[in-house]
Design an enzyme around this catalytic site. Structure first.
Site, PDB file in Angstrom:
ATOM      1  N   TRP A  18      27.698  45.871  34.121  1.00 53.38           N
ATOM      2  CA  TRP A  18      28.222  47.111  33.605  1.00 53.38           C
ATOM      3  C   TRP A  18      27.902  47.020  32.125  1.00 53.38           C
ATOM      4  CZ3 TRP A  18      33.484  49.529  35.417  1.00 53.38           C
ATOM      5  CH2 TRP A  18      33.338  49.917  36.590  1.00 53.38           C
ATOM      6  N   ASP A  62      35.641  37.829  30.383  1.00 49.84           N
ATOM      7  CA  ASP A  62      35.834  37.611  31.859  1.00 49.84           C
ATOM      8  C   ASP A  62      36.468  36.165  32.047  1.00 49.84           C
ATOM      9  OD1 ASP A  62      34.482  38.880  34.876  1.00 49.84           O
ATOM     10  OD2 ASP A  62      35.050  36.778  34.991  1.00 49.84           O
ATOM     11  N   ASP A 110      41.268  35.028  30.230  1.00 50.58           N
ATOM     12  CA  ASP A 110      41.967  35.762  31.161  1.00 50.58           C
ATOM     13  C   ASP A 110      42.478  37.026  30.653  1.00 50.58           C
ATOM     14  OD1 ASP A 110      43.718  36.641  33.201  1.00 50.58           O
ATOM     15  OD2 ASP A 110      44.668  34.333  33.711  1.00 50.58           O
ATOM     16  N   LYS A 121      39.107  49.951  38.424  1.00 52.20           N
ATOM     17  CA  LYS A 121      38.917  49.982  40.135  1.00 52.20           C
ATOM     18  C   LYS A 121      40.136  49.718  40.667  1.00 52.20           C
ATOM     19  CE  LYS A 121      36.656  46.027  41.754  1.00 52.20           C
ATOM     20  NZ  LYS A 121      35.462  45.070  41.782  1.00 52.20           N
TER      21      LYS A 121
END
Ligand SMILES: C[S@@+](CC[C@H](N)C(=O)[O-])C[C@H]1O[C@@H](n2cnc3c(N)ncnc32)[C@H](O)[C@@H]1O
Length: 927
Positions: free
Chosen positions: A59, A77, A93, A158
């Protein structure tokens, strides 16, 4: 997700996977963002973007490509992200405070225009650190988005279809003006993921902390489906997938006493929710374990229900039913009328399962059937293409007289076979369109198909009429499905081609007959093959021929002519009928001609042809056909014209002619060398002519090449003509005609009026003209044959004409080469079509830019060109280790490039090894 995982599952390596590879994206998921952005256009007008859960960076790649240059792109990430130009990444995190702080320090006072979140727990490399569920992760990302987004900004996340879905959507709607859930095409259908695009962030000054608290957001949701067990017979319909990630439900191991299963009114529910059946209760031990129904297999199945298949579950249900019957919990169902439905749940399930199997089997069968039909059609289409290229002829694919199934298209035997003869006699010509369509459905030949049942056939008056009727109906028929359409089109094509082929064959037959006829009339066609001047000794016969031709001698064999007409004159319908009559005389429909009718057909008409032949040639297809006779007449006219022209030229060149007269009279060759060369050429021409007649005979004409036997030549030399010899000679003349320079010279001098027919006849009367060979010794005859060869005059022009002809013959490729060329051409065309298709596919892809399209197409072309321009393998020179090379170390002297040392021993050893392996293989096979 940090590391690229090996994708082995079926269908994993799909179109987007390959596209990602081609376009250098780190993950196929990149296309999801491409497609989302295409729909909502948020990247182009953004300057700051945060990608939460960004590894491996697909992305981020898309963002840096689509966003304006010098935009700020930050990726986070749990897994490290390989550096990307103009992108800041860090490992963190996203649910932690540290991540929030790092983001804050990276963005400083800036606010983000877009926050992306594509996170999924348990799928990344850092699964061990993952403590959140998907929904919680979404809420965390939403929390960060609300903190870092600009007013009017976009948040893309998502979400999995789960019980939390509606709640999440509700929360999003509170803080964004527009919230839309969408599934981009690149997201696999089997995946439960959905992307929610939240636009126009409202950026309220204060956000109710409850909105961002997972406990609060998710606690209120109770869809009542959490405890829904799995339907063991339809596991694919199980809700678990739609629920997204269940929070550890699968880790619970439930054991249930089997007696409860027996007593439970919903056995399937029990089967889906329990891991093990235990035989713990007294009833289980005393009743169930002791029952004969409880086999070892059943006991084993009860040990672990999670590993069972459909069949095992069925067995368990059957066992339960039997036990219930045995202990009186259920009564045997009374036999009911067939129409009534059974109420018993398990029985229904069984039936359903069986039905399901049956449906699946039927579907599979019909699929295979479709595949077979498609393959058959493809085969036929391929043949058609090959036929169009001239690589094969219709007979090669069984299309000449026979239908595809080896049955004659118009065979009346079919009617008899199907028992429709009587009805045919009645003369009913109607055809049931449904039956016709059914025929078409079967993909069989319209008229000749094996499936032509008695009913359908009974409606035919005659096959040809049927075909016409069918054709008419078939044109009107608009409701046929596409499959049928394909079949019908194919049949039409084949029919058309077959008709064309038949026409060509008839045309050719007509030409052959005309040719034979002309020969029979005694038309002079030239010299015989060896060109050795037998014309002299044979002057009688030849002059007869010439006379015959010029006087239009009517003594030609009219009997044989008519005979030929009878035999060959009707190669089409009539000829075939004759064959059919012979073959299937038992069929009452196939009636032969009686004697009177046959005699009538044999009667001669004014044209010299029999009545049958005349009837045949009166058919429409022969109208406008220029026969060889006519063609020859035309040619003769042209020749006459030319000769007139020549005469004029001759007058002009009179002086020159006088000077050259002497030379013209005799052989006009420049030198001995030229003559020798010419004779050589002539030999090769003859050889080629023989080859052409043998190899191309089927293409050109069907005249058989008869080698000149010694006997034949002897006869010609000495004998007067018998009829048989005469016809043999004529055949020879027609075969070789003007292929020798001598013949050409003679022909030219006759045409140019340099020689008259009387001269020619006179020349035939030499002192050897009436020599008898009887009583002469064999050696003399042999000698004569070799050496007493008259030296006939040949002219430069004649030599030139023959040479040109030879060149033309040389230029023509032999049949095999022509076929190979056609095949090559065909293959190239196929490759081109494939390439075109691939290029079109790239062109039609919406997700890539024009530049990428052109790069993709260029790559394709380069690949195709590369395959063509493959470098030939470098040659390896074999150097035998003997002489100075024996035992030589390093490169032997005088050897350049690649080399390999070999010696005789090596050769022997290699042979021995081969022999031994072969032997071993043989003995293994015998064992
Ligand atoms: C589907 S991948 C993202 C792919 C990415 N959008 C791309 O195009 O390359 C999901 C990622 O979420 C990450 N992830 C899961 N939980 C996370 C968390 N709590 N914090 C940060 N990243 C997390 C995983 O490490 C994984 O790399």
């Amino acid at each position: 997700m940090g590391k690229i995982q090996k994708k082995t599952g079926k269908g994993r390596l799909d179109k987007y996977y390959h596209m990602a590879k081609e376009q250098g994206y780190r993950a196929r998921s990149a296309f999801k963002l491409v497609q989302l952005n295409k729909k909502y256009n948020f990247l182009e007008r953004s300057k700051v973007l945060i990608d939460l859960c960004a590894a491996p960076g697909g992305w981020l790649q898309v963002a840096s490509k689509m966003m304006p240059v010098s935009s700020l792109i930050v990726g986070v990430d749990l897994a490290p992200i390989k550096p990307l130009p103009n992108v800041i990444t860090f490992v963190e995190d996203i649910t932690t405070e540290k991540c929030r702080a790092t983001l804050r320090s990276t963005l400083k006072t800036w606010k983000a225009d877009v926050v992306l979140h594509d996170g999924a727990p348990n799928v990344g490399a850092a699964w061990a650190q993952d403590a959140f569920t998907q929904s919680e992760l979404v809420l965390q990302s939403f929390k960060l988005a609300t903190e870092f987004l600009n007013k009017g900004g976009t948040f893309v996340t998502k979400v999995f279809r789960s019980k939390d879905y509606n709640n999440l959507m509700w929360i999003f709607q509170q803080l964004f003006k527009k919230v839309e859930a969408t599934k981009p095409p690149s997201s696999r259908n089997v995946s439960a993921e959905i992307f929610v695009v939240c636009r126009d962030f409202l950026a309220p000054k204060k956000i109710d902390p409850k909105f961002l608290d997972p406990k609060h957001v998710f606690s209120e949701i109770d869809t009542g489906m959490a405890s829904q067990p799995m339907d063991v017979f339809h596991p694919e319909k199980h809700k678990r997938q739609r629920e997204g990630y269940e929070d550890g439900n699968y880790t619970l191991h439930k054991t249930l006493d089997v007696w409860e299963f027996i007593n439970n009114p919903e056995p399937i529910t029990v089967l889906g929710s329990v891991n093990k059946f235990a035989f713990q209760s007294d009833e289980a031990k005393n009743v169930l374990l002791k029952s004969a129904e409880t086999t070892d297999e059943i006991k084993e199945c009860c040990e672990d229900l999670k590993v069972l298949g459909k069949k095992d579950f069925k067995n368990l249900l059957k066992w339960r039913t039997n036990i219930r019957l045995a202990i009186g919990l259920d009564k045997k169902p009374e036999p009911k009328p067939a129409a009534e439905e059974t109420v018993e749940v398990t029985a229904l399930d069984d039936i359903e399962a069986v039905e399901e199997h049956a449906t699946a089997a039927a579907a599979e069968e019909s699929r295979q059937d479709r595949v077979r039909r498609r393959q058959k059609n493809e085969r036929v289409q391929k043949n058609v293409q090959r036929m169009q290229l001239g690589m094969i002829i219709p007979t090669d694919i069984g299309l000449e007289q026979d239908g595809p199934d080896g049955q004659s298209l118009f065979s009346l035997t079919n009617i008899q076979k199907a028992g429709g003869l009587k009805v045919v006699r009645k003369g009913d010509t109607d055809i049931d369109p449904e039956e016709f369509n059914a025929e078409m459905d079967m993909g069989e030949d319209i008229v000749t198909g094996e499936h032509q049942d008695a009913k359908a056939i009974s409606k035919n008056k005659s096959k040809s009429m049927v075909k016409e009727d069918i054709d008419a109906q078939y044109v009107d028929d608009t409701v046929m499905d596409s499959d049928q359409d394909g079949d019908v089109e194919l049949m039409e094509d084949l029919d058309e081609m077959y008709e064309q082929y038949k026409e060509r064959q008839l045309e050719r037959d007509a030409k052959l007959r005309a040719k034979a006829k002309r020969e029979d009339k005694g038309e002079w066609k030239g010299f015989k093959r060896n060109g050795s001047g037998e014309e002299d000794s044979d002057s009688d016969s030849d002059s007869n021929n010439i006379n015959g031709a010029q006087q239009n001698d009517d003594t030609s064999d009219s009997d044989s002519d008519s005979g030929a007409d009878d035999e060959d004159g009707l190669p089409g319908a009539y000829g075939n009928n004759k064959k059919m009559i012979k073959k299937s005389s038992k069929n009452p429909l196939l009636v032969g001609l009686d004697d009177a009718e046959q005699a009538e057909l044999r009667k001669k008409t004014e044209s010299g042809l029999t009545k049958g032949a005349t009837m045949f040639f009166d058919q429409d297809m022969f109208k406008g056909l220029v026969g060889e006779d006519e063609e020859d007449d035309e040619e003769d006219d042209e020749a006459d014209d030319e000769s007139n022209d020549d005469e004029e030229d001759d007058e002009e060149d009179d002086d020159d002619d006088e000077e050259d007269a002497e030379e013209q009279e005799d052989v006009e060759m420049d030198s001995d060398e030229e003559i020798r060369q010419f004779r050589k050429d002539r030999k090769s021409l003859k050889r080629k002519a023989t080859e052409a007649a043998e190899g191309d005979g089927d293409e050109e004409d069907d005249i058989e090449m008869v080698p000149l036997g010694k006997e034949f030549e002897d006869d010609e030399m000495w004998d007067g003509e018998s009829d048989e010899e005469d016809s043999r000679k004529r055949k020879q003349i027609s075969e070789y005609s003007l292929i020798t320079a001598e013949a050409m010279t003679l022909a030219q001098s006759l045409v140019n009026k340099k020689m008259t027919k009387t001269d020619l006849i006179d020349q035939g009367f030499t002192k050897q003209a009436f020599n008898e060979k009887d009583g002469l010794p064999a050696w003399f005859l042999e000698d004569e044959e070799h050496h007493n060869v008259p030296n006939l005059p040949i002219t430069k022009e004649a030599v030139q004409v023959i040479r040109d002809r030879m060149k033309a013959l040389d230029a023509r490729p032999i049949k095999k080469i022509a076929e190979a060329k056609a095949r090559k051409k065909y293959r190239t065309a196929q490759k081109l079509i494939k390439l075109q298709k691939k290029a079109d596919a790239i062109n039609d892809t919406d997700d890539i830019s024009e530049k990428e399209k052109s790069i993709g197409i260029a790559k394709l072309l380069a690949k195709a060109a590369g395959a063509k321009n493959k470098k030939p393998k470098k040659e390896v020179k074999l150097v035998v280790a003997k002489g100075q090379n024996k035992g030589a170390k390093g490169r032997p002297k005088g050897v350049k490039g690649r080399y390999k040392m070999v010696d005789s021993r090596m050769k022997k050893e290699m042979r021995a090894t081969k022999r031994i392996t072969k032997k071993a293989k043989g003995s293994n096979r015998r064992k």
